[in-house]
Design a protein around this motif. Structure first.
Motif, PDB file in Angstrom:
ATOM      1  N   ALA A 171       0.828  -1.209   0.000  1.00 17.59           N
ATOM      2  CA  ALA A 171       0.000   0.000   0.000  1.00 17.59           C
ATOM      3  C   ALA A 171       0.862   1.259   0.000  1.00 17.59           C
ATOM      4  CB  ALA A 171      -0.934  -0.003   1.203  1.00 17.59           C
ATOM      5  N   GLU A 174       1.985   1.793  -3.424  1.00 14.81           N
ATOM      6  CA  GLU A 174       0.878   2.282  -4.251  1.00 14.81           C
ATOM      7  C   GLU A 174       0.627   3.765  -4.013  1.00 14.81           C
ATOM      8  OE1 GLU A 174      -1.040  -2.149  -3.778  1.00 14.81           O
ATOM      9  OE2 GLU A 174      -2.127  -0.417  -2.953  1.00 14.81           O
ATOM     10  N   HIS A 197      -4.736   0.934  -6.407  1.00 14.55           N
ATOM     11  CA  HIS A 197      -4.605   0.900  -4.952  1.00 14.55           C
ATOM     12  C   HIS A 197      -5.915   0.465  -4.293  1.00 14.55           C
ATOM     13  CE1 HIS A 197      -3.907   1.988  -0.841  1.00 14.55           C
ATOM     14  NE2 HIS A 197      -4.853   2.900  -0.883  1.00 14.55           N
TER      15      HIS A 197
END
Length: 213
Positions: A171, A174, A197
């Motif tokens: 994450a 992203e 994402h």
């Protein structure tokens, strides 16, 4: 700060962090004693939480609402529409300075995520800062209001990934791609990076919620 506002912020934080789990009954007398305020501020706080969709009244009193798999899917459908548009607009309208600072901090995310709860809190603070920077860049009060509502409920789901180091590292990468696209002033790429994402986050949230059932 008014007692009602203080009670609202405390209860909201406890719900978002999972300290007050779905189904928890919030009695006015009990909460006023626990938080050290009278029942009137608690009543005000519960009304605000109900408006947020975080609590609801039933036969037992006021309870913390649950987040079902259908709720998660519905929320992400809305997030994709709102956040993808916001990222694209931010790419077109932003000032570089805040996003350059966020990019540098995101590059430190792998080190932060290895530092336990303190590092995790610091990482989520960067994510919140990115949300704020995008909202400011968009400069659209109607979109900003909708984004804040979505982000409030997203915070409840976000904690599902807090014990998944692989997902957190992914994450962070992203988010970095989103920032890079915004700084490149590529609206299409910023929207696409946001879509990727959110797709990965939804997949993780559903997998995690299935494991908890």
């Amino acid at each position: 700060m008014r007692a009602g506002d203080r009670a609202y912020r405390t209860l909201r934080a406890e719900i978002l962090e999972g300290a007050l789990e779905p189904g928890t009954v919030l009695q006015e007398v009990e909460q006023s004693t626990r938080l050290g305020v009278s029942r009137t501020p608690i009543r005000e706080a519960l009304r605000q939480l109900a408006a947020d969709g975080l609590v609801e009244a039933n036969g037992r009193g006021t309870i913390v609402t649950a987040v079902s798999r259908d709720d998660i899917v519905s929320l992400y459908e809305l997030r994709e529409a709102l956040e993808g548009k916001a990222a694209g607009l931010a790419a077109q309208r932003h000032d570089d300075e805040p996003f350059l600072a966020i990019r540098e901090r995101l590059r430190e995310a792998p080190q932060l995520l290895a530092q336990g709860e303190a590092g995790l809190a610091a990482y989520f603070a960067i994510v919140d800062e990115l949300d704020d920077a995008i909202e400011a860049a968009v400069a659209n009060p109607f979109l900003a209001s909708s984004l804040r509502s979505v982000q409030l409920h997203s915070a409840r789901i976000r904690r599902l990934s807090r014990h998944n180091p692989d997902r957190l590292r992914a994450a962070a990468h992203e988010h970095l791609l989103i920032v890079d696209a915004i700084l490149a002033r590529d609206a299409e790429l910023a929207a696409h990076a946001t879509h990727v994402h959110l797709h990965m986050s939804l997949t993780n949230a559903l997998a995690t919620s299935a494991g908890a059932d």
